[in-house]
Design a protein around this motif. Structure first.
Motif, short mmCIF file in Angstrom:
data_model
loop_
_atom_site.label_atom_id
_atom_site.label_comp_id
_atom_site.label_asym_id
_atom_site.label_seq_id
_atom_site.Cartn_x
_atom_site.Cartn_y
_atom_site.Cartn_z
N VAL A 66 0.69 -2.49 -19.22
CA VAL A 66 0.17 -2.95 -20.51
C VAL A 66 -0.10 -1.71 -21.36
CG1 VAL A 66 -2.15 -3.09 -19.50
CG2 VAL A 66 -1.66 -4.22 -21.67
N PRO A 67 0.44 -1.64 -22.57
CA PRO A 67 0.27 -0.43 -23.40
C PRO A 67 -1.19 -0.08 -23.65
CG PRO A 67 2.04 -1.77 -24.27
CD PRO A 67 1.40 -2.58 -23.19
N ASP A 68 -2.01 -1.06 -24.06
CA ASP A 68 -3.41 -0.77 -24.36
C ASP A 68 -4.17 -2.09 -24.44
OD1 ASP A 68 -5.89 0.00 -25.37
OD2 ASP A 68 -5.02 1.65 -26.52
N ILE A 69 -5.10 -2.30 -23.54
CA ILE A 69 -5.78 -3.59 -23.46
C ILE A 69 -6.80 -3.78 -24.58
CG2 ILE A 69 -5.47 -3.75 -20.97
CD1 ILE A 69 -8.37 -2.87 -20.64
N TYR A 70 -7.09 -2.73 -25.36
CA TYR A 70 -8.12 -2.83 -26.40
C TYR A 70 -7.55 -2.81 -27.82
CZ TYR A 70 -11.13 -1.73 -22.45
OH TYR A 70 -11.76 -1.73 -21.23
N ARG A 71 -6.24 -2.68 -27.96
CA ARG A 71 -5.65 -2.55 -29.30
C ARG A 71 -5.19 -3.90 -29.84
NH1 ARG A 71 -7.36 2.19 -31.48
NH2 ARG A 71 -7.28 3.84 -29.90
N ASN A 72 -4.23 -3.85 -30.78
CA ASN A 72 -3.75 -5.09 -31.40
C ASN A 72 -2.97 -5.93 -30.38
OD1 ASN A 72 -0.89 -4.22 -31.40
ND2 ASN A 72 -1.59 -2.74 -32.93
N ARG B 246 0.17 -4.68 -28.45
CA ARG B 246 -0.05 -3.67 -27.42
C ARG B 246 -0.83 -4.21 -26.22
NH1 ARG B 246 1.23 1.33 -28.34
NH2 ARG B 246 -0.38 2.15 -26.95
N ARG B 247 -1.35 -5.42 -26.34
CA ARG B 247 -2.05 -6.03 -25.20
C ARG B 247 -1.14 -6.93 -24.38
NH1 ARG B 247 -5.79 -9.55 -26.36
NH2 ARG B 247 -5.33 -9.81 -28.57
N ILE B 248 0.10 -7.10 -24.75
CA ILE B 248 1.05 -7.87 -23.96
C ILE B 248 1.36 -7.12 -22.66
CG2 ILE B 248 3.41 -8.76 -23.87
CD1 ILE B 248 3.26 -9.22 -26.86
N ILE B 249 1.37 -7.84 -21.55
CA ILE B 249 1.63 -7.26 -20.24
C ILE B 249 3.10 -7.43 -19.90
CG2 ILE B 249 1.06 -7.35 -17.79
CD1 ILE B 249 -1.66 -8.51 -18.58
N TYR B 250 3.73 -6.35 -19.41
CA TYR B 250 5.14 -6.38 -19.04
C TYR B 250 5.27 -6.21 -17.53
CZ TYR B 250 5.65 -5.63 -24.04
OH TYR B 250 5.57 -5.75 -25.41
N ARG B 251 6.13 -7.04 -16.92
CA ARG B 251 6.27 -7.02 -15.46
C ARG B 251 7.75 -7.03 -15.07
NH1 ARG B 251 2.34 -11.47 -16.17
NH2 ARG B 251 0.24 -10.65 -15.80
N ALA B 252 8.03 -6.47 -13.90
CA ALA B 252 9.38 -6.50 -13.34
C ALA B 252 9.28 -6.33 -11.83
CB ALA B 252 10.26 -5.39 -13.94
N GLY B 253 10.27 -6.85 -11.10
CA GLY B 253 10.23 -6.73 -9.65
C GLY B 253 11.52 -7.19 -9.00
#
Length: 447
Positions: free
Chosen positions: A351-357, A360-367
């Motif tokens: 997640v780029p930054d949990i406190y910003r806009n 930037r709070r969108i979580i990205y996942r891969a596996g």
């Protein structure tokens, strides 16, 4: 000014409402989890379902070492001890899949849509968390036809072909209750106790055709295999976090599942062309395997990386087998139809930054994950499984928290055997999970 908690009656009403909602959703899930089209579900207990939830499904299904306070992680019950003290978590997921099944001679496209899981959890007191819900364990669902040239009728010299129609339905559903406890300093332990129920239904209808014009019952191979399955599932887990010098966190975890005999019988009904039938019962022909797992999760600021390995001792389990030695029909529990299964899963979350806009709070996942076969198919090694996943976690709350989330995951899943004569299956799946995180236990300030 003073603090006053919400009334106990309101809290109890909320819990009772949630329990009723979970019960209704579980009934809906159990009615829909037979949505399989895999011919491999004809063998054993069917195709095995993924036990992960929305957030770790986007990470290839890894999660034995993962403990996050605002997400439920059924893969290791020790993680429940980390649940947020103020929240009641509800996680519901569904799956839409498009599949392509192919063999040397034919191919077919299939579609399915199922509710995957319903989970809830909360913290009872510091270091003690509870989770409960519904997760399917296995699925049986197929309908296919094969044709085979038998030879010439010795009297009429007409060519004879055999047409076999195979149908199956059923699988095991699971409701569970789990607890995680921080037992000593930072060492957490936990368990999941599940009740499993379902059906095991397989039918074979064989007809014969002479010169392609006349069709009739061909032989006594027409049969039905049925069972009503009832059993339990008991899994234990442990986790221990290690604080690294650079501020990173490494959590190691382990799980153990208890294998046992399923105390349910199976029934074989064999029909003849004359309309007669023979019924034979097999006593307790099913087993649950011992399972072992280990995993680790490393967290560096807003980056998380997880890796798991699990081993399932299916080779020690029995399954009902129909045979006809010396012309005598038998139906009994036998070993040798399963193989030990090993699965490896790796995944990452950022997640780029949990406190910003919001963006930037969108979580990205891969596996990714890979597993060896647990089935033998007509004496040959069954299908290996490979999966690749990518997903996002979209916050659905305000700019000051990430408590509730929509988890959307895309998955490519491949199932095939090293034996070229067996069917290859490719699936493209969309998993959508809604993770609700409401602060039920917040105290309010009243003037």
């Amino acid at each position: 000014m003073h603090n006053r908690p919400r009334s106990a009656s309101n809290g109890m009403k909320r819990i009772l409402f949630l329990l009723n909602t979970l019960a209704l959703l579980s009934l809906g899930v159990s009615a829909q989890t037979n949505g399989s089209n895999s011919s491999y579900s004809r063998f054993g207990l069917g195709t095995l379902n993924d036990q992960s939830q929305g957030f770790n499904r986007g990470m290839g299904g890894a999660g034995i070492g993962t403990r996050i306070g605002n997400q439920l992680n059924m893969l290791n019950p020790a993680s429940y001890s980390a649940l947020d003290s103020l929240s009641f978590l509800l996680d519901v997921g569904m799956n839409v899949s498009l599949g392509h099944l192919s063999s040397k001679s034919t191919s077919v496209n299939v579609q399915n849509c199922n509710i995957d899981y319903v989970n809830a959890g909360f913290r009872m007191r510091p270091g003690l968390g509870i989770s409960f819900g519904f997760v399917p364990y296995s699925t049986i669902g197929y309908n296919f036809t094969t044709e085979e040239y038998i030879g010439l009728d010795p009297v009429t010299l007409q060519s004879i072909t055999s047409t076999n129609v195979y149908k199956g339905d059923g699988g095991l559903h699971q409701i569970y209750l789990g607890m995680g406890w921080e037992a000593y300093k930072e060492l957490s332990v936990g368990f999941n106790f599940g009740y499993l129920w379902g059906t095991y239904d397989h039918t074979l209808k064989q007809t014969g055709a002479w010169n392609g014009t006349t069709s009739s019952d061909y032989s006594g191979l027409n049969s039905e295999q049925n069972s009503e399955l009832r059993t339990f599932k008991l899994d234990f887990g442990a986790q221990y976090p290690l604080n690294l010098k650079n501020g990173d966190l490494l959590t190691v975890g382990a799980t153990v599942g208890i294998g046992h005999q399923i105390k349910s019988n199976a029934k074989l009904t064999r029909f003849t062309s004359a309309g007669d039938s023979t019924v034979i019962k097999a006593k307790h022909p099913f087993d649950m395997p011992y399972t072992y797992g280990a995993g680790a999760t490393w967290i560096h600021k807003t980056l998380m990386v997880s890796a798991d390995a699990t081993h399932e001792r299916w080779a020690d389990c029995k399954t009902p087998v129909m045979s006809n030695p010396n012309g005598i029909l038998t139906y009994r529990a036998e070993k040798g139809q399963y193989m030990n299964r090993t699965k490896v899963a790796v995944g990452t979350q950022y997640v780029p930054d949990i406190y910003r806009n919001y963006a930037r709070r969108i979580i990205y996942r891969a596996g990714a994950n890979f597993s060896t076969p647990y089935l033998k198919v007509n004496g040959m090694d069954g299908p290996r499984e490979v999966g690749l996943t990518a997903g996002v976690g979209l916050p659905i709350t305000n700019a000051h928290n990430n408590r509730s989330m929509v988890n959307i995951n895309l998955q490519w899943f491949h199932r095939s055997s090293k034996e070229s004569s067996l069917i290859k299956e490719n699936y493209f799946m969309i998993n959508v999970g809604l993770s609700f995180n409401e602060r039920w236990f917040m105290k309010y300030k009243i003037q």
